[in-house]
Design an enzyme around this catalytic site. Structure first.
Site, mmCIF file in Angstrom:
data_model
loop_
_atom_site.group_PDB
_atom_site.id
_atom_site.type_symbol
_atom_site.label_atom_id
_atom_site.label_comp_id
_atom_site.label_asym_id
_atom_site.label_seq_id
_atom_site.Cartn_x
_atom_site.Cartn_y
_atom_site.Cartn_z
ATOM 1 C CB SER A 114 14.324 54.784 55.137
ATOM 2 O OG SER A 114 13.299 55.555 55.308
ATOM 3 N N PRO A 115 18.060 55.480 56.210
ATOM 4 C CG PRO A 115 19.612 56.685 57.379
ATOM 5 C CD PRO A 115 18.044 56.778 57.131
ATOM 6 C CE1 TYR A 141 7.532 63.263 54.921
ATOM 7 C CE2 TYR A 141 9.167 64.920 55.621
ATOM 8 C CZ TYR A 141 8.783 63.953 54.813
ATOM 9 O OH TYR A 141 9.723 63.234 54.074
ATOM 10 C CG HIS A 149 7.784 64.353 48.790
ATOM 11 N ND1 HIS A 149 7.095 64.785 50.027
ATOM 12 C CD2 HIS A 149 8.608 63.352 49.248
ATOM 13 C CE1 HIS A 149 7.354 63.948 51.073
ATOM 14 N NE2 HIS A 149 8.219 62.906 50.443
ATOM 15 N NE ARG A 196 10.196 52.941 54.743
ATOM 16 C CZ ARG A 196 9.906 53.970 54.638
ATOM 17 N NH1 ARG A 196 9.438 54.741 55.439
ATOM 18 N NH2 ARG A 196 9.876 54.536 53.150
ATOM 19 N N GLY A 197 13.604 51.350 61.165
ATOM 20 C CA GLY A 197 13.638 50.582 62.479
ATOM 21 C C GLY A 197 14.343 49.361 62.307
#
Length: 316
Positions: A182-183, A37, A103, A186-187
């Site tokens: 990402s629950p 990140y 990861h 992603r928007g």
């Protein structure tokens, strides 16, 4: 991740620190970062912003998927894992990470070797628990046979159900926590995606088939019905998605990302929702039978994913 990576330009250090501090003030107890990140900048942000409050949260970071020789790539070799971990400890300004995860699966290295590197790091006192991210039930079992796995991360939301194929049940059987990233999709499930005119060329969604073109236009029809349901039950779309994830089981923990303090506070309001099972059934019905079209990753990104896929998903 949102503060330093994947969704356009990173926020300022001051804004990132303010958000992280507010999260701890509100009782958030799990902060998840990774070497990838921001090319390590997110770990540096945590060091400056919250490591003086270390007793208040569990620190999680990840290795294998990293910047190698200036390029994003996978390296699950014990040597690379040790190098990434030592760099993370330095960037975070600590000598111990509570949960350290692979990861992604490097298919060129047996997962047993990668887990073995983490076992040695644990024996050296550098990490506590061992985790995995975006890995299949078969891989989880192989890793767990080397050393007990504490947590498995995968994308999971009302529109991404891949963990239900096998991973959720495997985690429940083996006593492994499941971390849903990402629950809010992603928007997509917080009314933040209305078209594919993303502000930044660096927005990861530009390369995700379900977030562009005809796929997105189709998907927004289902999202519209979902938003109406949220309004009907007195919740925001984000809160409804988080309540859905929280209802999946006691071993399931969502980690919503945000750059905005107001959204952080909104997300935590999901904990106060009491919803009937019929509401969750309505959510499932909205997104069933082709409600969402398009693969969740590009072909290049999917090649780095070990999680099970549904029949035809790669070609959707």
């Amino acid at each position: 991740m949102n503060l330093s990576h994947a969704y356009g330009h990173p926020v300022s250090e001051e804004d990132g620190a303010a958000l992280l501090g507010r999260a701890l003030d509100l009782g958030v107890t799990f902060l998840d970062t990774a070497a990838l990140y921001g090319g390590g900048n997110n770990e540096r942000l945590l060091a400056k912003a919250v490591m003086h409050r270390r007793a208040q949260f569990t620190l999680s970071s990840k290795c294998v998927l990293d910047m190698h020789d200036g390029k994003r790539g996978l390296d699950g070799s014990p040597t690379a894992i040790a190098r990434t971990l030592d760099g993370a400890l330095q960037r975070l300004g600590t000598d111990y990470i509570d949960l350290y995860s692979l990861h992604r699966l490097d298919r060129n290295v047996p997962v047993e070797e990668s887990v073995g590197a983490l076992v040695r790091a644990k024996e050296a006192g550098k990490i506590g628990a061992i985790g995995l991210s975006e890995m299949s039930a078969e891989t989880i079992r192989r890793a767990h046979a080397v050393h007990p796995i504490a947590a498995v991360q995968s994308e999971y939301s009302p529109v991404v159900r891949n963990p239900e194929i096998a991973v959720l049940d495997t985690c429940r059987e083996l006593g492994i926590g499941f971390v849903a990233f990402s629950p809010v999709a992603r928007g997509l499930l917080c009314d933040a995606v209305r078209d594919d005119a993303y502000e930044s060329d660096n927005d990861i969604r530009r390369a995700m088939p379900r977030f562009t073109g005809e796929n997105l236009r189709h998907n927004l029809i289902a999202v519209g019905a979902y938003n109406a349901l949220a309004l009907q039950v007195g919740a925001t779309p984000a809160q409804l998605a988080l309540a859905w994830v929280l209802a999946r089981g006691n071993h399931v923990v969502p980690i919503p990302g945000t750059r905005n303090i107001a959204h952080l506070e909104e997300n935590l309001g999901a904990l106060d929702l009491t919803l009937d099972a019929s509401v969750f059934a309505e959510i499932d019905a909205i997104f069933a039978d082709g409600g969402i079209r398009g693969p969740r990753y590009s072909a290049a990104m999917q090649a780095q994913i070990d999680t099970e896929i549904f029949p035809g998903e790669e070609l959707a």
